[in-house]
Each structure stands twice: as structure tokens, then as C-alpha cells.
Motif scaffolding. Structure first.
Motif, mmCIF file in Angstrom:
data_model
loop_
_atom_site.group_PDB
_atom_site.id
_atom_site.type_symbol
_atom_site.label_atom_id
_atom_site.label_comp_id
_atom_site.label_asym_id
_atom_site.label_seq_id
_atom_site.Cartn_x
_atom_site.Cartn_y
_atom_site.Cartn_z
ATOM 1 N N THR A 35 1.014 -5.378 -1.296
ATOM 2 C CA THR A 35 1.092 -3.840 -1.707
ATOM 3 C C THR A 35 2.340 -3.477 -1.759
ATOM 4 O O THR A 35 3.150 -3.559 -1.022
ATOM 5 N N SER A 36 2.664 -2.768 -2.940
ATOM 6 C CA SER A 36 3.800 -2.182 -3.150
ATOM 7 C C SER A 36 3.834 -0.747 -2.738
ATOM 8 O O SER A 36 2.982 0.023 -2.789
ATOM 9 N N LEU A 37 4.878 -0.328 -1.981
ATOM 10 C CA LEU A 37 4.946 1.129 -1.593
ATOM 11 C C LEU A 37 5.913 1.855 -2.459
ATOM 12 O O LEU A 37 6.237 2.905 -2.385
ATOM 13 N N HIS A 40 8.540 5.409 -3.304
ATOM 14 C CA HIS A 40 8.151 6.336 -2.062
ATOM 15 C C HIS A 40 9.606 6.904 -1.536
ATOM 16 O O HIS A 40 10.482 6.689 -1.935
ATOM 17 N N THR A 42 11.103 7.867 2.001
ATOM 18 C CA THR A 42 11.178 7.401 3.336
ATOM 19 C C THR A 42 12.073 8.841 4.079
ATOM 20 O O THR A 42 12.741 9.345 3.802
ATOM 21 N N ASP A 62 6.827 6.207 4.951
ATOM 22 C CA ASP A 62 7.195 6.169 3.717
ATOM 23 C C ASP A 62 5.960 6.878 3.188
ATOM 24 O O ASP A 62 4.535 6.404 2.989
ATOM 25 N N ARG A 63 6.008 7.768 2.284
ATOM 26 C CA ARG A 63 5.392 8.577 1.736
ATOM 27 C C ARG A 63 5.171 8.239 0.101
ATOM 28 O O ARG A 63 6.200 8.184 -0.444
ATOM 29 N N PRO A 64 4.052 8.099 -0.332
ATOM 30 C CA PRO A 64 3.902 7.790 -1.855
ATOM 31 C C PRO A 64 4.478 8.945 -2.611
ATOM 32 O O PRO A 64 4.305 10.067 -2.159
ATOM 33 N N ALA A 65 5.043 8.643 -3.723
ATOM 34 C CA ALA A 65 5.343 9.627 -4.847
ATOM 35 C C ALA A 65 4.341 10.619 -5.163
ATOM 36 O O ALA A 65 4.392 11.672 -5.240
ATOM 37 N N LYS A 66 3.140 9.820 -5.584
ATOM 38 C CA LYS A 66 1.914 10.769 -5.849
ATOM 39 C C LYS A 66 0.918 10.500 -4.651
ATOM 40 O O LYS A 66 -0.180 9.730 -4.860
ATOM 41 N N PRO A 67 0.998 11.311 -3.684
ATOM 42 C CA PRO A 67 -0.190 11.380 -2.619
ATOM 43 C C PRO A 67 -1.607 11.355 -3.238
ATOM 44 O O PRO A 67 -1.753 12.409 -4.159
ATOM 45 N N ARG A 68 -2.388 10.604 -2.614
ATOM 46 C CA ARG A 68 -3.899 10.968 -2.929
ATOM 47 C C ARG A 68 -4.547 11.802 -1.881
ATOM 48 O O ARG A 68 -4.453 11.327 -0.492
#
Length: 75
Positions: A35-37, A40, A42, A62-68
Motif C-alpha cells: 500500500t502506498s501512502l 500524503h 505527515t 499520515d493523511r492522504p492528499a485526497k481524503p475519502r
């Protein structure tokens, strides 16, 4: 092992075939799951623990650049 009264969690029960901490630690490596983060952002967190010891948990979030919306968070 009894549930943690602070978190209200059920006792952990290992499931086949990942018996024991060593196999659980390397399970994804053996299964080939990747899984690639990236990309993101930090964020460093300091979380005071409520057990009266004065200890603090240090963590990186580590938050994704495009949160779901509705996606789970794993610590």
C-alpha cells in the motif's frame, strides 16, 4: 487477557494462519500486500495518556492528499 477498560476493546484473538506476534508482524510481507501512502501529509502528534503516569504517546499521522469520507483510520 481482559479488555482494556479505558478503550472498551474486546480481547485480541489471533486468527489462522497468523498465530503469534512474529507471524502477525510479517503477514503483509509474506502475502505480498503493498500500500502506498504517497502523496500524503505527515502530522506529528503528542497524546497525553489518561493512566495517571504523566506519559505521552508520540505518533505520526499520515493523511492522504485526497481524503475519502467514511474511510477508516488505523493507528
Amino acid at each position: 487477557m481482559s479488555p482494556d477498560p479505558l478503550l472498551d476493546l474486546s480481547p485480541f484473538r489471533p486468527r489462522f494462519p497468523w498465530w503469534g506476534g512474529d507471524l502477525q508482524t510479517i503477514a503483509n510481507r509474506l502475502r505480498g500486500v503493498s500500500t502506498s501512502l504517497a502523496p500524503h501529509k505527515t502530522e506529528r502528534l503528542k497524546v497525553p495518556l489518561p493512566d495517571g503516569t504523566g506519559d505521552t504517546l508520540l505518533a505520526s499521522l499520515d493523511r492522504p492528499a485526497k481524503p475519502r469520507v467514511g474511510a477508516p483510520l488505523t493507528l
